[in-house]
Write a protein that holds these residues in place. Sequence first.
Motif, PDB file in Angstrom:
ATOM      1  N   ARG B 301       0.808  -1.226   0.000  1.00 25.78           N
ATOM      2  CA  ARG B 301       0.000   0.000   0.000  1.00 25.78           C
ATOM      3  C   ARG B 301       0.835   1.268   0.000  1.00 25.78           C
ATOM      4  O   ARG B 301       0.272   2.363  -0.020  1.00 25.78           O
ATOM      5  CB  ARG B 301      -0.930   0.000   1.219  1.00 25.78           C
ATOM      6  N   GLN B 302       2.142   1.151   0.064  1.00 25.05           N
ATOM      7  CA  GLN B 302       2.975   2.353   0.170  1.00 25.05           C
ATOM      8  C   GLN B 302       3.135   3.046  -1.187  1.00 25.05           C
ATOM      9  O   GLN B 302       3.098   2.401  -2.227  1.00 25.05           O
ATOM     10  CB  GLN B 302       4.354   2.004   0.723  1.00 25.05           C
ATOM     11  N   ARG B 303       3.347   4.360  -1.109  1.00 25.06           N
ATOM     12  CA  ARG B 303       3.526   5.103  -2.351  1.00 25.06           C
ATOM     13  C   ARG B 303       4.964   5.535  -2.557  1.00 25.06           C
ATOM     14  O   ARG B 303       5.307   6.025  -3.620  1.00 25.06           O
ATOM     15  CB  ARG B 303       2.635   6.348  -2.341  1.00 25.06           C
ATOM     16  N   SER B 304       5.776   5.401  -1.519  1.00 32.09           N
ATOM     17  CA  SER B 304       7.154   5.814  -1.724  1.00 32.09           C
ATOM     18  C   SER B 304       8.062   4.596  -1.698  1.00 32.09           C
ATOM     19  O   SER B 304       7.823   3.619  -0.996  1.00 32.09           O
ATOM     20  CB  SER B 304       7.581   6.840  -0.671  1.00 32.09           C
ATOM     21  N   LEU B 305       9.084   4.687  -2.517  1.00 32.01           N
ATOM     22  CA  LEU B 305       9.977   3.569  -2.752  1.00 32.01           C
ATOM     23  C   LEU B 305      10.569   3.007  -1.467  1.00 32.01           C
ATOM     24  O   LEU B 305      10.502   1.814  -1.186  1.00 32.01           O
ATOM     25  CB  LEU B 305      11.082   4.086  -3.695  1.00 32.01           C
ATOM     26  N   LYS B 306      11.144   3.907  -0.672  1.00 31.10           N
ATOM     27  CA  LYS B 306      11.837   3.415   0.505  1.00 31.10           C
ATOM     28  C   LYS B 306      10.888   2.844   1.547  1.00 31.10           C
ATOM     29  O   LYS B 306      11.254   1.962   2.310  1.00 31.10           O
ATOM     30  CB  LYS B 306      12.698   4.530   1.120  1.00 31.10           C
ATOM     31  N   TYR B 370      18.378   9.039  -5.949  1.00 31.72           N
ATOM     32  CA  TYR B 370      19.514   9.954  -6.160  1.00 31.72           C
ATOM     33  C   TYR B 370      19.412  10.563  -7.552  1.00 31.72           C
ATOM     34  O   TYR B 370      19.613  11.760  -7.751  1.00 31.72           O
ATOM     35  CB  TYR B 370      20.799   9.142  -6.038  1.00 31.72           C
ATOM     36  N   ALA B 371      19.046   9.721  -8.527  1.00 31.85           N
ATOM     37  CA  ALA B 371      19.002  10.174  -9.916  1.00 31.85           C
ATOM     38  C   ALA B 371      17.875  11.164 -10.160  1.00 31.85           C
ATOM     39  O   ALA B 371      18.055  12.141 -10.889  1.00 31.85           O
ATOM     40  CB  ALA B 371      18.858   8.975 -10.841  1.00 31.85           C
ATOM     41  N   VAL B 372      16.709  10.916  -9.544  1.00 32.57           N
ATOM     42  CA  VAL B 372      15.582  11.803  -9.837  1.00 32.57           C
ATOM     43  C   VAL B 372      15.305  12.769  -8.683  1.00 32.57           C
ATOM     44  O   VAL B 372      14.383  13.572  -8.771  1.00 32.57           O
ATOM     45  CB  VAL B 372      14.293  11.003 -10.154  1.00 32.57           C
ATOM     46  N   ALA B 373      16.110  12.654  -7.615  1.00 32.15           N
ATOM     47  CA  ALA B 373      16.012  13.552  -6.468  1.00 32.15           C
ATOM     48  C   ALA B 373      14.666  13.490  -5.773  1.00 32.15           C
ATOM     49  O   ALA B 373      14.275  14.407  -5.070  1.00 32.15           O
ATOM     50  CB  ALA B 373      16.325  14.995  -6.865  1.00 32.15           C
ATOM     51  N   ARG B 374      13.920  12.420  -5.999  1.00 30.72           N
ATOM     52  CA  ARG B 374      12.674  12.225  -5.274  1.00 30.72           C
ATOM     53  C   ARG B 374      12.499  10.746  -4.982  1.00 30.72           C
ATOM     54  O   ARG B 374      13.234   9.904  -5.501  1.00 30.72           O
ATOM     55  CB  ARG B 374      11.481  12.741  -6.090  1.00 30.72           C
ATOM     56  N   ASP B 375      11.482  10.398  -4.217  1.00 29.33           N
ATOM     57  CA  ASP B 375      11.397   9.042  -3.694  1.00 29.33           C
ATOM     58  C   ASP B 375      10.032   8.404  -3.934  1.00 29.33           C
ATOM     59  O   ASP B 375       9.775   7.296  -3.516  1.00 29.33           O
ATOM     60  CB  ASP B 375      11.716   9.086  -2.183  1.00 29.33           C
ATOM     61  N   GLY B 376       9.136   9.109  -4.625  1.00 24.77           N
ATOM     62  CA  GLY B 376       7.814   8.527  -4.850  1.00 24.77           C
ATOM     63  C   GLY B 376       7.884   7.443  -5.904  1.00 24.77           C
ATOM     64  O   GLY B 376       8.747   7.463  -6.783  1.00 24.77           O
ATOM     65  N   LEU B 377       6.965   6.457  -5.810  1.00 23.76           N
ATOM     66  CA  LEU B 377       6.964   5.402  -6.816  1.00 23.76           C
ATOM     67  C   LEU B 377       6.729   5.968  -8.207  1.00 23.76           C
ATOM     68  O   LEU B 377       7.252   5.468  -9.192  1.00 23.76           O
ATOM     69  CB  LEU B 377       5.884   4.368  -6.485  1.00 23.76           C
ATOM     70  N   ARG B 378       5.923   7.032  -8.276  1.00 14.37           N
ATOM     71  CA  ARG B 378       5.666   7.623  -9.589  1.00 14.37           C
ATOM     72  C   ARG B 378       6.878   8.363 -10.130  1.00 14.37           C
ATOM     73  O   ARG B 378       7.075   8.465 -11.337  1.00 14.37           O
ATOM     74  CB  ARG B 378       4.505   8.613  -9.509  1.00 14.37           C
ATOM     75  N   ASP B 379       7.667   8.890  -9.193  1.00 13.25           N
ATOM     76  CA  ASP B 379       8.804   9.698  -9.642  1.00 13.25           C
ATOM     77  C   ASP B 379       9.880   8.863 -10.316  1.00 13.25           C
ATOM     78  O   ASP B 379      10.684   9.386 -11.073  1.00 13.25           O
ATOM     79  CB  ASP B 379       9.432  10.435  -8.450  1.00 13.25           C
ATOM     80  N   THR B 439       5.281 -11.056  -1.491  1.00  9.69           N
ATOM     81  CA  THR B 439       6.544 -10.379  -1.755  1.00  9.69           C
ATOM     82  C   THR B 439       6.672 -10.061  -3.242  1.00  9.69           C
ATOM     83  O   THR B 439       7.052  -8.957  -3.631  1.00  9.69           O
ATOM     84  CB  THR B 439       7.726 -11.272  -1.338  1.00  9.69           C
ATOM     85  N   ILE B 440       6.351 -11.048  -4.065  1.00  8.10           N
ATOM     86  CA  ILE B 440       6.426 -10.827  -5.509  1.00  8.10           C
ATOM     87  C   ILE B 440       5.562  -9.632  -5.876  1.00  8.10           C
ATOM     88  O   ILE B 440       5.960  -8.778  -6.675  1.00  8.10           O
ATOM     89  CB  ILE B 440       5.951 -12.073  -6.272  1.00  8.10           C
ATOM     90  N   ALA B 441       4.385  -9.561  -5.274  1.00  8.93           N
ATOM     91  CA  ALA B 441       3.458  -8.489  -5.639  1.00  8.93           C
ATOM     92  C   ALA B 441       4.061  -7.119  -5.371  1.00  8.93           C
ATOM     93  O   ALA B 441       4.024  -6.234  -6.241  1.00  8.93           O
ATOM     94  CB  ALA B 441       2.143  -8.669  -4.882  1.00  8.93           C
ATOM     95  N   TYR B 442       4.678  -6.923  -4.179  1.00 12.23           N
ATOM     96  CA  TYR B 442       5.163  -5.554  -3.942  1.00 12.23           C
ATOM     97  C   TYR B 442       6.474  -5.258  -4.649  1.00 12.23           C
ATOM     98  O   TYR B 442       6.732  -4.116  -5.019  1.00 12.23           O
ATOM     99  CB  TYR B 442       5.185  -5.188  -2.447  1.00 12.23           C
ATOM    100  N   VAL B 443       7.294  -6.290  -4.856  1.00  8.07           N
ATOM    101  CA  VAL B 443       8.522  -6.052  -5.624  1.00  8.07           C
ATOM    102  C   VAL B 443       8.164  -5.675  -7.063  1.00  8.07           C
ATOM    103  O   VAL B 443       8.707  -4.741  -7.643  1.00  8.07           O
ATOM    104  CB  VAL B 443       9.423  -7.307  -5.605  1.00  8.07           C
ATOM    105  N   LEU B 444       7.198  -6.408  -7.580  1.00 11.43           N
ATOM    106  CA  LEU B 444       6.799  -6.168  -8.966  1.00 11.43           C
ATOM    107  C   LEU B 444       6.217  -4.768  -9.148  1.00 11.43           C
ATOM    108  O   LEU B 444       6.406  -4.134 -10.186  1.00 11.43           O
ATOM    109  CB  LEU B 444       5.759  -7.216  -9.356  1.00 11.43           C
ATOM    110  N   LYS B 445       5.542  -4.302  -8.112  1.00  9.54           N
ATOM    111  CA  LYS B 445       4.953  -2.964  -8.198  1.00  9.54           C
ATOM    112  C   LYS B 445       6.058  -1.929  -8.425  1.00  9.54           C
ATOM    113  O   LYS B 445       5.928  -1.045  -9.274  1.00  9.54           O
ATOM    114  CB  LYS B 445       4.205  -2.683  -6.892  1.00  9.54           C
TER     115      LYS B 445
END
Lengths: 505, 501
Positions: B301-306, B370-379, B439-445
């Motif tokens: 359910r998270q929206r940010s990568l980390k 680091y590359a896009v200077a943001r952390d959202g999944l969309r970014d 696990t597969i589901a969230y990694v794949l996301k």
Amino acid sequence: MDVTPLLAWDALPLAVVLSSFVPGVMIMFLKEEQARLRNSLNMAGAVAKVALVGLMLQGVAGGASYEWALEVVPGLSLTLRGDALALLFVTLSAVLWLVTTLYAIAYLEGSANRTRFFAFFSLCVTATTGLAMAGDLFTFVFFYEALTWATYPLVVHKGTPEAIRAGRTYLYYTLGAGAILVVGAVWFQVEAGTVQFAAGGVVDATAVASGPITWAFIFAFLLIGMGVKSALFPIHGWLPTAMVAPAPVSALLHAVAVVKAGAFGITRLLHSLFGIEVAWEMGAAVAVAALAAFTIVYASVRALSQDDLKKVLAFSTVSQLSYIALGVALLDPLAHVGGLIHLVHQGIMKITLFFCAGLIAQTLGVKKISDMGGVARRMPLTMAAFTVGAVGMIGLPPVAGFISKWYLGLGALGAGQPWVIGVLLASSLLNAAYFLPILRTAYFDDPDPSWARGAEGPRPRLEADWRLVLPAVTTAVFSLAAGLLAASSWSPLGWAILIIEQGVL
Amino acid sequence: MTGAELWTTAAVFGPLLASLVALGGRPAALKAGLLLGSVTTLAGSLGLWLQVLQHGPVRHLLGGWGAPLGIELWADGFSVVMLAVTALVGAAVSLYSLSYFGDLSTLDAETSPAGRAARYFVPLWLLLWSALNGIYLSADLFNLYVTLEILGLAAAALVTLAVTPRATVAGMRYLIVSLVGSMLFLLGVALLYTEFGTLALEELSAAAPGGPMAATSLALMTVGMAAKTALFPLHAWLPPAHAGAPAPASALLSAVVVKGSFFILVRLWFAVYGGGSEAGLVLMGGLGAAAILWGSVLALRQRSLKRVIAYSTVAQLGYMFVMFPLLAPEGLGGPDPRWSDDAWIGGILLAVSHALAKASMFMAAGNMSYAVARDGLRDISGVAHRLPMSFLAFGLGGLSLAGLPPSAGFVGKWLLLREALSAGGWFWVAIITVGGLLTIAYVLKVLRHALDREASDGDFRPVPRRMEWAALLLALASASLGVRATEVFQVLLQGGVQPWT
């Protein structure tokens, strides 16, 4: 060059696996623009694999067998065994990989993300050859699961919402079944005490008699795991959906790798794990045969109502794959021969059909059967190849499909299951009912003005890029040769008989 | 000094010395510290590995003083495996941090914020490394307490290096949890001491602690350690802390720091308490199962990568506790003599696999943001095409977490499943399997976002090569354990789950 020392090299199976793995990994690190290097690596790997497989064929025909193992943890090893049965599948994959690579290079020219595509393409073939030569269930599952994830990027290659959806469906089916397969495999090890593949099976008949429910569940778990890739009813749904992928991927899915892995797995399950006699006694084999028979008819009926050419071919695959399962599930060596040769025959015929479908779509933009009018006039070679494939699917001589059906029929009688003949006949009729109209449209209907106009300009010397036409023609010739020269000892039939004679099934 | 003494000294005091060197603060000092710490721990763990493999568990009395006065170091198979995996992860993260904060040689450590972060990060991390190695080599409860306290303080400080308000709050919360955890631990230690009059693990084990006092003590220590390991339901502090820290710190916290308290739990339950009680083990396994499900669902359910990766840690830690009941039934090692080591080897392989994979994934994610200077999944849309190596590292790490081949996770799960199936533990079979699928589901996301065709055309900061390599190397290490883990298997049997019986 004297190859005799190489013939005795035990690590040949590993070399075969690495011949696609190494180029695949190297390609992963290439830049998108390095097309020439990428193509060279790919072709070099594909040619090397065929050459290495050729060596093994020679050795195995002379009675040798190859085994290479790496202990993962005490009691579990990655074991690669090159025997006649493994080579039947490996040869198919290696040869078809070579022609598909050539086809894919031309088909995808100029499109995006080719580095990713070819890297994963190579990994898929790596996993396929690995599972084909797996000497035990652990190794088989290892490569089988790797094949699952390595195929995903290819299915979603186009990146369209439709492709993403197809990829998701593919993963739901294959990973779900894969999880069940792993549990089944571990359970098998706990109950049988081993994961080795051995001719005649490793399950003790008395053990099965004392715990029939447990063994039935283990068999069912393993069958679900294998059955989903083999597109057995009712877990076949992902395959027609996945036909949105580019044509070379369809070839890979339908002929070279994925579905074949499932069908081969069912063979291993029935013959190398349980043993066909035990499987019959516990009623598992008859269940597989019945399910396969139903799938054959059901998928053919579904194919009748499709207008999308690739969808017809996809349902046809679902149907034809079950021939393999049906053949190996019957209790008669001739039926086993029929199932095994169909593993090869279906591969070369179906890949021909997909190559042709890709050619037609790429050259003329025609994807629907109803738009195929007059295609044969514009693309005679392609349609000739397509015709060979279609005739083979119906099961008419002299194409390879006839040989498969002949042996399946003989085996069914030998096994005392005459109803199978009825299934084969019904399937042939249904195949004719959906393939013949395609041929009629292509040969006798008037061309669609939209592409006929476009074709008025300077006509290319060949009907399309030679790298697309050559693979299709080649596999069509294979399909004919496998039928015409069936009596030769190097034909699929000859090799399948060798498998039975050497007692490795 | 014998070989074993040399190697234990190198592993514990090497990074401590390196930390002092790095306190110099100048770029050259920071680099020298990282190099010294990496070399000493890699050499120490390799040397100790060979020692233990050949001669069994080894003992080192520091300065020749034995208990009760002196400090005693002790290493068995479990210790060296944890030491080695920490050394691998640590060396890779050290390499990574050389570039993450900017080019260390040109950084102005006094004025630039990145320079300040680097200046604190390096000595703190080296101190933490020394404490962690100390935990793995401790032979008594007092040393464990001291090293645990250092570990907790250094780890909480690492979180706050991100100097955002959220990270500061998260770090503060982490500090409090950590302190309360250590306090409960100390309380348990005190109870044990009053009852048995010793703190040496081996002597306690020989005393076979039983009775209400010992049980209370185990309960106290377990709650304390479970809080530090973020075992469900005490996990709430972990995601903000691990997601808020700078990428190299996140990698360390998720991959190895939580393993420190996990290590202590395993030592306590199995080595000292001989398996505790069956009901207790099942309870631990049940919490692990809940962690797998809850952590995975939240990761989805998270929206940010980390944060995805941080919740994944909550879930994956659950697997390590599912090992507990599987070690239990009918005497340690399970009912089936054919697979008697399965739960032990499988569980620890999963811990190792998680350490390697998670560090790799946090670093790969760090590269992407680091590359896009943001952390959202969309970014991170389309970032896979720009950073294929990081993408590959993330994917390989994901395979390992999901238990797909080739990975140590696949082998570990096979062994755990075998134990569960031979004991008829269908509940655990289901949990292990379902957890893998989630696990597969969230990694794949994450992968799908990274693969997205519509690449964001925003600024793209080039990522230093060594940051990409650091992530990939660990992912490859995890993958290679999936084809060859015999050496880990063999060394883990030196001492095994109950080294003192």
